[in-house]
Design an enzyme around this catalytic site. Structure first.
Site, PDB file in Angstrom:
ATOM      1  N   THR A   1      -0.598 -69.077  81.983  1.00 21.82           N
ATOM      2  CA  THR A   1      -0.490 -68.548  81.263  1.00 21.82           C
ATOM      3  C   THR A   1      -2.376 -69.174  80.881  1.00 21.82           C
ATOM      4  O   THR A   1      -2.777 -70.327  81.447  1.00 21.82           O
ATOM      5  CB  THR A   1      -0.191 -69.291  80.343  1.00 21.82           C
TER       6      THR A   1
ATOM      7  N   THR B   1      -1.192 -64.087  79.157  1.00 23.94           N
ATOM      8  CA  THR B   1      -0.602 -65.122  80.543  1.00 23.94           C
ATOM      9  C   THR B   1      -0.268 -63.451  81.494  1.00 23.94           C
ATOM     10  O   THR B   1       0.065 -62.384  81.005  1.00 23.94           O
ATOM     11  CB  THR B   1       0.805 -65.222  79.899  1.00 23.94           C
TER      12      THR B   1
END
Ligand code: GLU
Length: 600
Positions: free
Chosen positions: A408, A426
């Protein structure tokens, strides 16, 4: 197909190295500083190219949303293992013209054909081993939400077209960026997964693992961005790119080089056509005179950060060590409630307002002993009946299995008009599913592994067709008297929640400057027997907190990326338009903060 070109460092400097790429000097990375102060707009991200692109958009008159989308697209180039158009995310926006905070839920959805036992290996009747087996799969790929998020954000609040916002990132993909240690390490760590697919091998391992200092180019992604700009996101949700994504999920381009099982997925073009990014109200809690706004479910970020702050406000600790004790205890309580109650609200009745209610927090604070750490896991509270009065503990504690990864990325932008964006995006695991869409230059996510692996009808995060898996992403904007004063977020799976909270506590309660609040060593208590902490945290506070009964595990092997918790990027908005952009000084190799006009 030639998807990537790796040039040696000496070629990048223009030395005589044979091969076609040596003819042109490669790019130099933009300068990288963790803190920048000034005026006229600010960008903070993990990456110097992304920050530079965001700042350039601001300098040319773009607003915070334009800069956020352009910088996010750049992260899809330089941080392809963390984010990109094959994934999803959450976008929080403060609109200076109206004084409102709104959010976009761009989380991936499960296909209509997913089954409750999707993550169970038919050969054994047991769940696939989580990593690398389950994450490296078509069955873990959710319908990507990032293109829809970008389009929604630009149409609603931006001033650029999608094509304009993607142009700098397309150029970056074409010309390349300089490989840093993190990119090289992450490629090496995922090499077996990438080798499983011809497309991923071609893109990331064409000449072996890229060396730091070399230039990495991704002309396929440059073309993909240009075409996405020209055709719009319907190219994915109702067009040829979508058909290619579906084909890749259903029939991944296996190389035969590894024996990973690669369970296939059921995603269809109908699933893509059904996808919607959702504009929704943020979560809101008051904390010490501030209003903290964040992401409502399907992320658990806003409710869990918010409930923890409410508990902390009730218990009002003072002094660093007592505050850290309360911080660790408050998050254990809030994580118990997250596990019990939070899932996709389109499928589960999520008591968002109860979780954020001050009276509920008052009752939860009864479970926080100011002198002693509770035995973990602690049980969830009862949202159906609370009056703020301390009574006997109820319910049994349940340990959540935590399979979220540490991938992420987060970026924060602010513009000269006062608009602010906190955006976390992400593809789930570092390297996502490991599957690159052939000739398109981007990885598909493995976000569906954020569902609970084993189906339980009582679990709010159970697998269901069309559903969004519960997230921890916590992009956050803090207001004072209705105006933003701080915006931030972080990667880190479920440690995102504690990282954002710890920085808020450091800044708002312990009086640290934002750079100090971000740099400070971290610990994360997610309702487990032991607190996971960075070595520096244990060194500084371990003994004092052990006296309360806290036990620690040092995060990750030393020197690995797992030894660090989170990678924050934030912007503080001071009086008279003064902006302080702050990124990590050292974690993940250090982030990159910049302002449009530096303060003298
Ligand atoms: N998939 C995680 C979430 O949505 C984020 C992954 C990570 O940060 O590693 O919360």
């Amino acid at each position: 197909m030639v998807a990537s070109t790796v040039v040696t460092a000496s070629a990048a400097l223009g030395a005589a190295v044979p091969g076609p790429a040596a003819a042109k000097p490669g790019p130099q990375p933009p300068p990288k500083v963790p803190t920048a102060t000034g005026y006229g707009g600010a960008v903070s991200s993990v990456d110097p190219d992304a920050t530079a692109i965001g700042l350039d958009v601001l300098r040319r008159g773009g607003n915070a949303v334009d800069a956020a989308v352009a910088a996010a697209a750049a992260l899809g180039v330089t941080e392809p293992y963390s984010a990109g158009i094959g994934g999803g995310g959450y976008f929080v926006h403060y609109d200076a013209a109206t004084g409102t905070v709104e959010t976009i839920d761009g989380r991936e959805t499960a296909p209509a054909g997913i089954t409750h036992d999707a993550f169970i290996d038919p050969a054994t009747g047991k769940p696939y081993p989580f990593s690398p087996d389950l994450v490296t799969s078509g069955v873990s790929v959710g319908v990507p939400g990032t293109p829809a998020t970008w389009e929604t954000a630009l149409e609603r609040w931006g001033s650029l077209s999608l094509a304009e916002a993607l142009r700098p990132a397309a150029r970056l993909a074409q010309h390349g960026f300089v490989v840093d240690d993190t990119f090289a390490l992450q490629t090496r760590e995922n090499a077996e997964r990438f080798r499983t697919f011809t497309s991923s091998t071609d893109l990331f391992l064409a000449d072996g693992v890229p060396e730091p200092g070399t230039t990495f180019r991704n002309p396929d992604l440059a073309r993909t961005y240009r075409q996405l700009g020209a055709q719009g996101v319907d190219w994915l949700y109702a067009g040829d790119l979508g058909a290619e994504v579906v084909r890749t999920v259903q029939d991944p381009p296996l190389s035969g080089a590894t024996d990973l099982p690669v369970p296939t997925g059921s995603m269809t073009t109908d699933d893509l056509a059904a996808y919607r990014a959702l504009v929704q109200a943020p979560t809101r809690v008051g904390y010490q005179g501030y209003e903290v706004t964040g992401m409502a479910p399907s992320s658990s970020g806003g409710t869990t950060v918010g409930e923890s702050l409410n508990i902390l406000e009730q218990t009002a600790p003072t002094g660093t060590v007592p505050t850290l004790h309360h911080y660790l205890e408050a998050t254990a309580l809030a994580f118990a409630d997250r596990g019990r109650y939070v899932g996709d609200p389109a499928f589960v009745d999520v008591p968002t307002q109860d979780l954020l209610d001050d009276t509920f927090a008052e009752e939860r604070a009864c479970r926080l002993d100011p002198d002693a750490a509770a035995v973990k896991p602690v049980p969830a509270g009862d949202v159906t009946s609370y009056d703020g009065v301390c009574d006997a503990p109820a319910g049994t504690a349940q340990q959540d299995t935590d399979t979220e990864n540490l991938s992420t990325t987060h970026l924060t932008t602010a513009d000269r008009w006062g608009n602010v964006v906190a955006y976390t995006l992400t593809i789930e695991q570092t390297g996502g599913s490991g599957i690159v869409v052939p000739d398109r230059g981007f990885l598909l996510n493995n976000e569906l592994t954020d569902f609970s692996t084993v189906y339980d009808p009582a679990d709010p995060n159970r697998i269901e067709p069309g559903k969004r898996p519960r997230s921890s992403m916590s992009p956050t904007i803090v207001l004072k008297d209705g105006r933003p004063v701080l915006a931030l977020g972080s990667p880190g799976g479920s440690t995102i929640i504690t990282t954002v909270l710890q920085v808020l506590v450091n800044r708002l309660s312990l009086g640290m400057s934002l750079p100090d609040a971000v740099a400070a060593p971290r610990a994360t208590q997610r309702n487990t027997a032991r607190v996971s902490a960075e070595q520096a945290f244990v060194d500084a506070y371990g003994a004092a907190l052990a006296a309360y009964g806290h036990a620690f595990t040092v995060a990750g092997p030393p020197g690995s990326s797992a030894a660090e918790i989170g990678a924050v990027a934030g912007v503080e908005l001071g009086p008279d338009g003064r902006l302080t952009a702050v990124a990590e000084p050292t974690r993940r190799g250090g982030g990159s903060a910049g302002v449009v006009t530096p303060a003298p």
